[in-house]
Scaffold this motif. Structure first.
Motif, PDB file in Angstrom:
ATOM      1  N   ALA A 163       0.238   4.158   0.858  1.00 19.20           N
ATOM      2  CA  ALA A 163       0.027   5.086   1.975  1.00 19.20           C
ATOM      3  C   ALA A 163       1.150   4.951   3.006  1.00 19.20           C
ATOM      4  O   ALA A 163       1.384   5.865   3.803  1.00 19.20           O
ATOM      5  CB  ALA A 163      -1.327   4.843   2.623  1.00 19.20           C
ATOM      6  N   ASP A 164       1.827   3.803   2.995  1.00 17.32           N
ATOM      7  CA  ASP A 164       3.055   3.626   3.779  1.00 17.32           C
ATOM      8  C   ASP A 164       2.934   3.965   5.259  1.00 17.32           C
ATOM      9  O   ASP A 164       3.816   4.635   5.831  1.00 17.32           O
ATOM     10  CB  ASP A 164       4.209   4.428   3.151  1.00 17.32           C
ATOM     11  CG  ASP A 164       4.914   3.629   2.055  1.00 17.32           C
ATOM     12  OD1 ASP A 164       4.728   2.387   2.019  1.00 17.32           O
ATOM     13  OD2 ASP A 164       5.621   4.235   1.241  1.00 17.32           O
ATOM     14  N   CYS A 165       1.882   3.504   5.891  1.00 18.47           N
ATOM     15  CA  CYS A 165       1.804   3.638   7.353  1.00 18.47           C
ATOM     16  C   CYS A 165       2.831   2.656   7.917  1.00 18.47           C
ATOM     17  O   CYS A 165       2.711   1.443   7.707  1.00 18.47           O
ATOM     18  CB  CYS A 165       0.391   3.315   7.827  1.00 18.47           C
ATOM     19  SG  CYS A 165      -0.866   4.244   6.913  1.00 18.47           S
TER      20      CYS A 165
ATOM     21  N   PHE B  82       1.022  -4.026   5.387  1.00 20.28           N
ATOM     22  CA  PHE B  82       0.754  -3.782   3.964  1.00 20.28           C
ATOM     23  C   PHE B  82       1.570  -2.616   3.410  1.00 20.28           C
ATOM     24  O   PHE B  82       1.625  -2.431   2.191  1.00 20.28           O
ATOM     25  CB  PHE B  82      -0.727  -3.468   3.734  1.00 20.28           C
ATOM     26  CG  PHE B  82      -1.679  -4.514   4.260  1.00 20.28           C
ATOM     27  CD1 PHE B  82      -1.369  -5.859   4.178  1.00 20.28           C
ATOM     28  CD2 PHE B  82      -2.883  -4.150   4.841  1.00 20.28           C
ATOM     29  CE1 PHE B  82      -2.238  -6.817   4.666  1.00 20.28           C
ATOM     30  CE2 PHE B  82      -3.763  -5.102   5.330  1.00 20.28           C
ATOM     31  CZ  PHE B  82      -3.436  -6.441   5.252  1.00 20.28           C
ATOM     32  N   ALA B  83       2.131  -1.787   4.277  1.00 22.77           N
ATOM     33  CA  ALA B  83       2.873  -0.611   3.805  1.00 22.77           C
ATOM     34  C   ALA B  83       3.949  -1.045   2.808  1.00 22.77           C
ATOM     35  O   ALA B  83       4.735  -1.953   3.092  1.00 22.77           O
ATOM     36  CB  ALA B  83       3.506   0.114   4.990  1.00 22.77           C
TER      37      ALA B  83
ATOM     38  N   THR C  70      -7.336  -2.270   1.646  1.00 21.54           N
ATOM     39  CA  THR C  70      -6.236  -1.310   1.716  1.00 21.54           C
ATOM     40  C   THR C  70      -6.701  -0.012   1.040  1.00 21.54           C
ATOM     41  O   THR C  70      -7.720   0.015   0.340  1.00 21.54           O
ATOM     42  CB  THR C  70      -4.962  -1.845   1.032  1.00 21.54           C
ATOM     43  OG1 THR C  70      -5.247  -2.087  -0.342  1.00 21.54           O
ATOM     44  CG2 THR C  70      -4.466  -3.124   1.686  1.00 21.54           C
ATOM     45  N   ALA C  71      -5.920   1.052   1.242  1.00 21.93           N
ATOM     46  CA  ALA C  71      -6.382   2.396   0.861  1.00 21.93           C
ATOM     47  C   ALA C  71      -6.683   2.536  -0.629  1.00 21.93           C
ATOM     48  O   ALA C  71      -7.567   3.288  -1.016  1.00 21.93           O
ATOM     49  CB  ALA C  71      -5.350   3.434   1.294  1.00 21.93           C
TER      50      ALA C  71
ATOM     51  N   CYS D  90       0.848  -1.209   0.000  1.00 23.50           N
ATOM     52  CA  CYS D  90       0.000   0.000   0.000  1.00 23.50           C
ATOM     53  C   CYS D  90       0.876   1.249   0.000  1.00 23.50           C
ATOM     54  O   CYS D  90       1.729   1.413   0.881  1.00 23.50           O
ATOM     55  CB  CYS D  90      -0.915  -0.024   1.217  1.00 23.50           C
ATOM     56  SG  CYS D  90      -1.986   1.428   1.330  1.00 23.50           S
TER      57      CYS D  90
ATOM     58  N   LEU E  10      -0.398   9.585   5.165  1.00 25.60           N
ATOM     59  CA  LEU E  10      -1.739  10.158   5.012  1.00 25.60           C
ATOM     60  C   LEU E  10      -1.841  11.501   5.727  1.00 25.60           C
ATOM     61  O   LEU E  10      -1.105  11.759   6.679  1.00 25.60           O
ATOM     62  CB  LEU E  10      -2.785   9.187   5.568  1.00 25.60           C
ATOM     63  CG  LEU E  10      -2.794   7.809   4.889  1.00 25.60           C
ATOM     64  CD1 LEU E  10      -3.797   6.891   5.565  1.00 25.60           C
ATOM     65  CD2 LEU E  10      -3.117   7.935   3.409  1.00 25.60           C
TER      66      LEU E  10
ATOM     67  N   CYS F 250       2.116  -0.811   9.560  1.00 21.92           N
ATOM     68  CA  CYS F 250       1.189  -1.729   8.892  1.00 21.92           C
ATOM     69  C   CYS F 250       1.966  -2.695   8.001  1.00 21.92           C
ATOM     70  O   CYS F 250       2.865  -2.270   7.263  1.00 21.92           O
ATOM     71  CB  CYS F 250       0.215  -0.900   8.051  1.00 21.92           C
ATOM     72  SG  CYS F 250      -0.848  -1.861   6.973  1.00 21.92           S
TER      73      CYS F 250
ATOM     74  N   ARG G  47      -4.726   8.320  13.391  1.00 20.43           N
ATOM     75  CA  ARG G  47      -3.754   7.546  14.135  1.00 20.43           C
ATOM     76  C   ARG G  47      -2.692   8.430  14.790  1.00 20.43           C
ATOM     77  O   ARG G  47      -2.477   9.566  14.370  1.00 20.43           O
ATOM     78  CB  ARG G  47      -3.065   6.489  13.235  1.00 20.43           C
ATOM     79  CG  ARG G  47      -3.932   5.247  12.958  1.00 20.43           C
ATOM     80  CD  ARG G  47      -4.888   5.414  11.825  1.00 20.43           C
ATOM     81  NE  ARG G  47      -4.272   5.924  10.640  1.00 20.43           N
ATOM     82  CZ  ARG G  47      -3.719   5.147   9.684  1.00 20.43           C
ATOM     83  NH1 ARG G  47      -3.791   3.851   9.783  1.00 20.43           N
ATOM     84  NH2 ARG G  47      -3.169   5.682   8.608  1.00 20.43           N
TER      85      ARG G  47
END
Ligand code: SF4
Length: 333
Positions: A68-70, A75-76, A113-114, A66, A175, A73, A166
């Motif tokens: 968005a790279d949190c 998934f980042a 995911t985003a 993802c 984000l 996470c 967050r």
């Protein structure tokens, strides 16, 4: 600060102020005063719900690197845990949702995911909705949305959403904090109830940051608030910052409860644990499919809890579990 005075204030139904929240967060997690705060939060949560906690259950429509790279996470994209996107089919999604319904989850969540295609999310959501009982509460857990998209989510059969600003949003995530807040307003404007949480807590977060986020969650009149610690994803940069103990998380769960108005019935924690459950948490999640805290593609083979295991943890804490539609997602906005 006298902790017993603050507990007395809570006993009158008055939410605590920022300095009071910071004072309670500054106590040693294993001090007698913190245990007294946990006991008060537990008392309030039980009083508000008649000692009946809830178990919600989440399925994920996809897992994908993802953008968005949190940092917290799995998934980042930056974390490099998952290199390919995988999506489940509408049939698989429906099967997960029906299983959760059969297991007695009080609400069923659908996560993406985003950057998952919004049209596809709506299409599969309608399919899931058609296959569930009309009384089953459906909740979306998706990226930031415009008002027009929020209305489409509502029209697809959702009662509410999970959405959080967050900790260190925009610093540890890619984000915009402003967009997160606008999305929350858009969801509410569209008639969707918003569940939220103070998350993902790590040892580097100050008591002031935690208090500010507790107060932000209180300000949006959420379906529930609560607190969740960050689960370190092995091999990621952020995992080097470590994790708070379950006891510290339980302390923050308890303080969060005392910062909420009594109109907010729910107080979540994740991941489910008995310390959270005796400190005022009255909402746990079961999970299936992809999970942003897990490196397994199917979290039911990894960290994910089931509806039944969540119930068992509540039972170990002296909680009964509500049977039927979520009461947290029944509040008027
Ligand atoms: S938390 Fe959501 S938006 Fe952020 S990287 Fe993970 S999937 Fe993407």
């Amino acid at each position: 600060m006298n902790v017993h005075d603050l507990i007395g204030k809570s006993g009158k139904g008055i939410p605590l102020s920022r300095p009071e929240l910071i004072g309670l967060l500054s106590l040693a997690p294993d001090s007698p005063e913190t245990y007294a705060v946990m006991a008060e939060a537990n008392r309030v949560s039980k009083e508000l719900t008649g000692n009946k906690a809830e178990v919600h259950a989440q399925l994920a429509l996809n897992l994908a690197p993802c953008p968005a790279d949190c940092r917290f996470c799995s998934f980042a994209r930056v974390n490099g845990v998952f290199r390919e996107e995988t999506r489940i089919t509408p049939e698989q999604a429906t099967a997960y949702a029906k299983q959760f319904e059969k297991d007695g989850a009080n609400a069923v969540y659908v996560m993406t995911t985003a950057r998952y295609p919004f049209g596809l999310f709506l299409e599969i959501s309608r399919e899931i909705r058609r296959n569930l009982k009309p009384e089953t509460v459906l909740i979306a857990n998706v990226g930031d949305q415009s008002l027009s998209n929020a209305r489409k989510i509502k029209d697809a059969g959702y009662t509410g959403v999970y959405h959080a600003l967050r900790l260190r949003e925009g610093v540890d995530s890619g984000l915009s904090p402003q967009k997160r807040k606008e999305s929350i307003l858009n969801f509410q404007e569209a008639g969707l109830l918003v569940g939220t949480c103070v998350e993902p807590i790590g040892p580097e977060h100050t008591n002031e940051e935690l208090a500010d986020l507790i107060l932000f969650t209180a300000s949006i009149n959420p379906a529930y608030s609560g607190a969740a610690r960050r689960i370190p994803i092995p091999g990621t940069e952020i995992s080097g910052r470590g994790a708070v103990t379950e006891l510290r998380m339980a302390q923050i769960v308890a303080v969060t409860r005392l910062g909420m108005p009594r109109t907010v019935l729910g107080n979540c924690t994740h991941e489910p644990c008995t310390l959270g459950g005796i400190a005022g948490a009255n909402l746990y999640w079961a999970e299936a499919g992809a999970n942003p805290r897990d490196v397994r593609e199917k979290t039911e083979e990894g960290r994910g809890e089931t509806v039944q295991s969540c119930r068992t943890i509540f039972s170990e804490c002296g909680w009964d579990v509500w049977r039927g539609r979520s009461r947290y997602f029944a509040n008027p906005i």
